[in-house]
Scaffold this motif. Structure first.
Motif, PDB file in Angstrom:
ATOM      1  N   GLU A   5       0.831  -1.215   0.000  1.00 46.16           N
ATOM      2  CA  GLU A   5       0.000   0.000   0.000  1.00 46.16           C
ATOM      3  C   GLU A   5       0.861   1.260   0.000  1.00 46.16           C
ATOM      4  OE1 GLU A   5      -0.173  -2.507   2.191  1.00 46.16           O
ATOM      5  OE2 GLU A   5      -2.196  -3.335   2.042  1.00 46.16           O
ATOM      6  N   ASP A   6       1.941   1.253   0.769  1.00 51.77           N
ATOM      7  CA  ASP A   6       2.837   2.409   0.835  1.00 51.77           C
ATOM      8  C   ASP A   6       3.582   2.606  -0.479  1.00 51.77           C
ATOM      9  OD1 ASP A   6       2.045   2.727   3.492  1.00 51.77           O
ATOM     10  OD2 ASP A   6       3.761   1.580   4.258  1.00 51.77           O
ATOM     11  N   LEU A   7       3.983   1.511  -1.086  1.00 49.37           N
ATOM     12  CA  LEU A   7       4.670   1.566  -2.374  1.00 49.37           C
ATOM     13  C   LEU A   7       3.771   2.171  -3.445  1.00 49.37           C
ATOM     14  CD1 LEU A   7       7.183   0.677  -4.043  1.00 49.37           C
ATOM     15  CD2 LEU A   7       5.998  -1.483  -4.432  1.00 49.37           C
ATOM     16  N   VAL A   8       2.531   1.724  -3.494  1.00 51.26           N
ATOM     17  CA  VAL A   8       1.580   2.215  -4.491  1.00 51.26           C
ATOM     18  C   VAL A   8       1.258   3.688  -4.256  1.00 51.26           C
ATOM     19  CG1 VAL A   8      -0.758   1.953  -5.431  1.00 51.26           C
ATOM     20  CG2 VAL A   8       0.630  -0.073  -4.953  1.00 51.26           C
ATOM     21  N   ALA A   9       1.050   4.074  -3.004  1.00 55.93           N
ATOM     22  CA  ALA A   9       0.752   5.473  -2.695  1.00 55.93           C
ATOM     23  C   ALA A   9       1.915   6.375  -3.113  1.00 55.93           C
ATOM     24  CB  ALA A   9       0.440   5.635  -1.208  1.00 55.93           C
ATOM     25  N   ALA A  10       3.132   5.944  -2.848  1.00 50.67           N
ATOM     26  CA  ALA A  10       4.308   6.733  -3.244  1.00 50.67           C
ATOM     27  C   ALA A  10       4.394   6.838  -4.763  1.00 50.67           C
ATOM     28  CB  ALA A  10       5.581   6.096  -2.676  1.00 50.67           C
ATOM     29  N   ALA A  11       4.119   5.736  -5.457  1.00 53.77           N
ATOM     30  CA  ALA A  11       4.150   5.751  -6.923  1.00 53.77           C
ATOM     31  C   ALA A  11       3.103   6.702  -7.481  1.00 53.77           C
ATOM     32  CB  ALA A  11       3.941   4.335  -7.464  1.00 53.77           C
ATOM     33  N   LYS A  12       1.928   6.688  -6.901  1.00 56.13           N
ATOM     34  CA  LYS A  12       0.853   7.586  -7.354  1.00 56.13           C
ATOM     35  C   LYS A  12       1.272   9.038  -7.190  1.00 56.13           C
ATOM     36  CE  LYS A  12      -3.295   8.566  -8.797  1.00 56.13           C
ATOM     37  NZ  LYS A  12      -3.735   8.259 -10.149  1.00 56.13           N
ATOM     38  N   ASN A  13       1.895   9.351  -6.046  1.00 60.48           N
ATOM     39  CA  ASN A  13       2.367  10.722  -5.795  1.00 60.48           C
ATOM     40  C   ASN A  13       3.438  11.146  -6.793  1.00 60.48           C
ATOM     41  OD1 ASN A  13       0.632  11.132  -3.642  1.00 60.48           O
ATOM     42  ND2 ASN A  13       2.124  10.446  -2.124  1.00 60.48           N
ATOM     43  N   LEU A  14       4.154  10.186  -7.335  1.00 66.94           N
ATOM     44  CA  LEU A  14       5.189  10.485  -8.327  1.00 66.94           C
ATOM     45  C   LEU A  14       4.653  10.465  -9.759  1.00 66.94           C
ATOM     46  CD1 LEU A  14       8.114   8.413  -6.764  1.00 66.94           C
ATOM     47  CD2 LEU A  14       7.936  10.912  -6.888  1.00 66.94           C
ATOM     48  N   GLY A  15       3.362  10.187  -9.910  1.00 66.07           N
ATOM     49  CA  GLY A  15       2.746  10.220 -11.226  1.00 66.07           C
ATOM     50  C   GLY A  15       2.826   8.925 -12.016  1.00 66.07           C
ATOM     51  N   PHE A  16       3.167   7.821 -11.379  1.00 68.73           N
ATOM     52  CA  PHE A  16       3.246   6.546 -12.069  1.00 68.73           C
ATOM     53  C   PHE A  16       1.857   6.114 -12.528  1.00 68.73           C
ATOM     54  CE2 PHE A  16       7.366   4.416 -10.438  1.00 68.73           C
ATOM     55  CZ  PHE A  16       8.021   5.631 -10.376  1.00 68.73           C
ATOM     56  N   THR A  17       1.805   5.447 -13.666  1.00 75.87           N
ATOM     57  CA  THR A  17       0.549   4.863 -14.147  1.00 75.87           C
ATOM     58  C   THR A  17       0.604   3.340 -14.120  1.00 75.87           C
ATOM     59  OG1 THR A  17       1.318   4.966 -16.429  1.00 75.87           O
ATOM     60  CG2 THR A  17       0.024   6.843 -15.620  1.00 75.87           C
ATOM     61  N   GLN A  18       1.799   2.786 -13.999  1.00 77.92           N
ATOM     62  CA  GLN A  18       2.017   1.349 -13.884  1.00 77.92           C
ATOM     63  C   GLN A  18       3.068   1.115 -12.817  1.00 77.92           C
ATOM     64  OE1 GLN A  18       3.304   0.143 -17.799  1.00 77.92           O
ATOM     65  NE2 GLN A  18       1.221  -0.367 -18.392  1.00 77.92           N
ATOM     66  N   LEU A  19       2.969  -0.035 -12.142  1.00 80.93           N
ATOM     67  CA  LEU A  19       3.935  -0.353 -11.095  1.00 80.93           C
ATOM     68  C   LEU A  19       4.044  -1.865 -10.961  1.00 80.93           C
ATOM     69  CD1 LEU A  19       5.731   0.918  -8.854  1.00 80.93           C
ATOM     70  CD2 LEU A  19       3.776   0.622  -7.309  1.00 80.93           C
ATOM     71  N   HIS A  40      -5.759   3.287  -6.341  1.00 76.08           N
ATOM     72  CA  HIS A  40      -4.994   4.462  -6.772  1.00 76.08           C
ATOM     73  C   HIS A  40      -4.954   4.629  -8.294  1.00 76.08           C
ATOM     74  CE1 HIS A  40      -3.498   4.117  -2.619  1.00 76.08           C
ATOM     75  NE2 HIS A  40      -3.313   5.419  -2.722  1.00 76.08           N
ATOM     76  N   GLU A  41      -5.728   3.821  -9.019  1.00 80.06           N
ATOM     77  CA  GLU A  41      -5.794   3.885 -10.480  1.00 80.06           C
ATOM     78  C   GLU A  41      -4.424   3.721 -11.145  1.00 80.06           C
ATOM     79  OE1 GLU A  41      -7.857   7.589 -11.107  1.00 80.06           O
ATOM     80  OE2 GLU A  41      -9.804   6.647 -10.767  1.00 80.06           O
ATOM     81  N   ILE A  42      -3.695   2.713 -10.672  1.00 79.61           N
ATOM     82  CA  ILE A  42      -2.396   2.347 -11.235  1.00 79.61           C
ATOM     83  C   ILE A  42      -2.514   0.921 -11.770  1.00 79.61           C
ATOM     84  CG2 ILE A  42       0.000   1.781 -10.647  1.00 79.61           C
ATOM     85  CD1 ILE A  42       0.026   4.104  -8.737  1.00 79.61           C
ATOM     86  N   SER A  43      -1.967   0.690 -12.953  1.00 80.44           N
ATOM     87  CA  SER A  43      -1.987  -0.660 -13.525  1.00 80.44           C
ATOM     88  C   SER A  43      -0.930  -1.520 -12.837  1.00 80.44           C
ATOM     89  CB  SER A  43      -1.695  -0.619 -15.020  1.00 80.44           C
ATOM     90  OG  SER A  43      -2.709   0.090 -15.689  1.00 80.44           O
TER      91      SER A  43
END
Length: 176
Positions: A5-19, A40-43
């Motif tokens: 969850e923390d990894l995904v939230a950080a990625a979203k804050n950085l503008g990632f669309t895939q992780l 978080h709407e990330i693939s």
């Protein structure tokens, strides 16, 4: 280690669309990771960082892996087993990862120091796919990491051995 969850939230804050999430020798964080990615709407890209039985190509050609070196927390990497990243792709990627993770679990239950073989990976792929597969439609993307035999061969200035390792992956597993 970050929670999924923390990894995904950080990625979203950085503008990632895939992780991608790749657990070592297992897929235990996958469900939490996918749920968080959806939120978080990330693939999500699922994978496994697997210990692999050495092919013997490095020993035969006297190209050795470097000695153990400390990593975060003072732990040592196990360089007795080269590592490979396997990323799920398409409809059959997740079932293939599940079969591979199950096989790793069986092997580790019998012997904690064991690793999966190329033949085990090929078998899991065949079981996950209802029809044959090729490198073009394989449910896995294989990444030969800096901890792989391929990297050791390249660093050992043995391109012939590195190419032989890629050839093994193609012939046995059908990918790379």
């Amino acid at each position: 280690t970050l929670l999924p969850e923390d990894l995904v939230a950080a990625a979203k804050n950085l503008g990632f669309t895939q992780l991608a999430l790749t657990d070592r020798d297992e897929i235990g964080g996958a469900v939490r990771f996918v749920k968080s990615c959806i939120q978080h709407e990330i693939s999500p890209i699922l994978g496994i960082n697997a210990a692999l039985l050495p092919s013997g190509a490095l020993v035969k050609n006297q190209t050795q892996l470097k000695p153990k070196t400390p990593i975060k927390g003072g732990l040592h990497r196990d360089l007795k087993h080269p590592r490979v990243l396997l990323l799920a792709r398409g409809r059959y990627g997740w079932p293939a990862l599940v079969k591979i993770a199950s096989r790793i679990g069986e092997l580790k239950f019998a012997n904690a120091n064991s690793a999966i073989s190329l033949l085990d990976i090929a078998t899991a792929l065949r079981q996950a796919m209802p029809m044959g597969y090729t490198a073009a439609n394989s449910p896995l993307v294989v990444l030969l990491t800096p901890e792989s035999e391929f990297a050791a061969a390249v660093l050992g200035k043995r391109p012939d051995v590195a190419l032989g390792i890629v050839k093994q992956w193609r012939e046995i597993v059908g990918v790379v």
